[in-house]
Scaffold this motif. Sequence first.
Motif, mmCIF file in Angstrom:
data_model
loop_
_atom_site.group_PDB
_atom_site.id
_atom_site.type_symbol
_atom_site.label_atom_id
_atom_site.label_comp_id
_atom_site.label_asym_id
_atom_site.label_seq_id
_atom_site.Cartn_x
_atom_site.Cartn_y
_atom_site.Cartn_z
ATOM 1 N N ASP A 29 0.831 -1.192 0.000
ATOM 2 C CA ASP A 29 0.000 0.000 0.000
ATOM 3 C C ASP A 29 0.870 1.248 0.000
ATOM 4 O O ASP A 29 1.882 1.315 0.695
ATOM 5 C CB ASP A 29 -0.906 -0.005 1.228
ATOM 6 C CG ASP A 29 -1.895 1.141 1.187
ATOM 7 O OD1 ASP A 29 -2.127 1.765 2.234
ATOM 8 O OD2 ASP A 29 -2.436 1.423 0.098
ATOM 9 N N THR A 52 0.031 2.496 -5.644
ATOM 10 C CA THR A 52 -0.867 1.520 -5.030
ATOM 11 C C THR A 52 -1.770 2.140 -3.976
ATOM 12 O O THR A 52 -2.769 1.543 -3.588
ATOM 13 C CB THR A 52 -0.073 0.367 -4.402
ATOM 14 O OG1 THR A 52 0.772 0.897 -3.369
ATOM 15 C CG2 THR A 52 0.789 -0.340 -5.426
ATOM 16 N N ALA A 55 -4.153 3.999 -6.965
ATOM 17 C CA ALA A 55 -4.337 3.319 -8.252
ATOM 18 C C ALA A 55 -4.177 4.228 -9.448
ATOM 19 O O ALA A 55 -4.584 3.863 -10.546
ATOM 20 C CB ALA A 55 -5.675 2.585 -8.314
ATOM 21 N N THR A 57 -2.420 5.541 -12.620
ATOM 22 C CA THR A 57 -1.547 4.802 -13.525
ATOM 23 C C THR A 57 -0.856 5.714 -14.520
ATOM 24 O O THR A 57 -1.345 6.799 -14.828
ATOM 25 C CB THR A 57 -2.346 3.726 -14.283
ATOM 26 O OG1 THR A 57 -3.427 4.355 -14.990
ATOM 27 C CG2 THR A 57 -2.904 2.679 -13.333
ATOM 28 N N SER A 70 -2.162 -3.131 -13.253
ATOM 29 C CA SER A 70 -3.170 -3.214 -12.196
ATOM 30 C C SER A 70 -2.566 -3.904 -10.988
ATOM 31 O O SER A 70 -1.488 -4.504 -11.060
ATOM 32 C CB SER A 70 -4.404 -3.977 -12.673
ATOM 33 O OG SER A 70 -4.069 -5.316 -13.001
ATOM 34 N N GLN A 71 -3.261 -3.800 -9.882
ATOM 35 C CA GLN A 71 -2.837 -4.466 -8.659
ATOM 36 C C GLN A 71 -4.020 -5.235 -8.096
ATOM 37 O O GLN A 71 -5.176 -4.879 -8.343
ATOM 38 C CB GLN A 71 -2.372 -3.439 -7.615
ATOM 39 C CG GLN A 71 -3.485 -2.465 -7.234
ATOM 40 C CD GLN A 71 -3.119 -1.497 -6.136
ATOM 41 O OE1 GLN A 71 -2.988 -0.310 -6.380
ATOM 42 N NE2 GLN A 71 -2.949 -1.987 -4.935
ATOM 43 N N TYR A 73 -5.331 -7.301 -4.301
ATOM 44 C CA TYR A 73 -5.137 -7.160 -2.869
ATOM 45 C C TYR A 73 -4.452 -8.375 -2.263
ATOM 46 O O TYR A 73 -4.530 -8.602 -1.070
ATOM 47 C CB TYR A 73 -6.455 -6.787 -2.206
ATOM 48 C CG TYR A 73 -6.880 -5.416 -2.684
ATOM 49 C CD1 TYR A 73 -7.804 -5.276 -3.720
ATOM 50 C CD2 TYR A 73 -6.293 -4.264 -2.165
ATOM 51 C CE1 TYR A 73 -8.145 -4.021 -4.199
ATOM 52 C CE2 TYR A 73 -6.636 -3.016 -2.636
ATOM 53 C CZ TYR A 73 -7.553 -2.901 -3.649
ATOM 54 O OH TYR A 73 -7.895 -1.658 -4.123
ATOM 55 N N ASN A 75 -1.173 -8.509 -2.831
ATOM 56 C CA ASN A 75 0.196 -8.015 -3.003
ATOM 57 C C ASN A 75 0.778 -8.384 -4.362
ATOM 58 O O ASN A 75 1.970 -8.663 -4.478
ATOM 59 C CB ASN A 75 1.119 -8.539 -1.896
ATOM 60 C CG ASN A 75 0.654 -8.150 -0.527
ATOM 61 O OD1 ASN A 75 -0.029 -7.143 -0.372
ATOM 62 N ND2 ASN A 75 1.006 -8.942 0.465
ATOM 63 N N LEU A 77 1.144 -7.397 -8.513
ATOM 64 C CA LEU A 77 1.058 -6.427 -9.601
ATOM 65 C C LEU A 77 0.917 -7.191 -10.910
ATOM 66 O O LEU A 77 1.524 -8.247 -11.075
ATOM 67 C CB LEU A 77 2.331 -5.577 -9.629
ATOM 68 C CG LEU A 77 2.418 -4.448 -10.627
ATOM 69 C CD1 LEU A 77 1.513 -3.300 -10.199
ATOM 70 C CD2 LEU A 77 3.862 -3.972 -10.759
ATOM 71 N N SER A 96 9.712 -1.474 -7.447
ATOM 72 C CA SER A 96 8.910 -0.749 -6.470
ATOM 73 C C SER A 96 9.768 0.247 -5.705
ATOM 74 O O SER A 96 10.990 0.131 -5.647
ATOM 75 C CB SER A 96 8.245 -1.719 -5.483
ATOM 76 O OG SER A 96 9.206 -2.273 -4.606
#
Length: 125
Positions: A29, A52, A55, A57, A70-71, A73, A75, A77, A96
């Motif tokens: 997050d 994240t 969101a 982009t 996209s991600q 939940y 963890n 990608l 990241s």
Amino acid sequence: QIHLVESGGGSVQAGGSLRLSCQASTYIDSYFMAWFRQIPGKEREGVAAIFTGGAATYYADSVKGRFTISQDYNNTLHLQMNSLTPEDTAMYYCASTSKYMSASRRLHFSEYSDWGQGTQVTVSS
């Protein structure tokens, strides 16, 4: 430091699709996460990024309208790649950082601190 593991690369014909995934070792997050690609002898190129925490982009012009970052939940990608061309052939890396950066920097490899080992994408004509 976050451990990142990519998967989903492979070989596909031009016009085809692939979906890359990147599993992070911890909760992601409020991170910037991105996909980069690199071919031998060339600088690593930013493809797509996401914040994240909200969101938002960001995409390189070369992939806009074809790739979607996209991600989920868990963890993870993702990078959905459609309408692939031979020019998309490269090693794809997940990255990241928890550092905030301006919009103009979000596809610059030097801004990211954690990297996966890469997954190869090969598109044949």
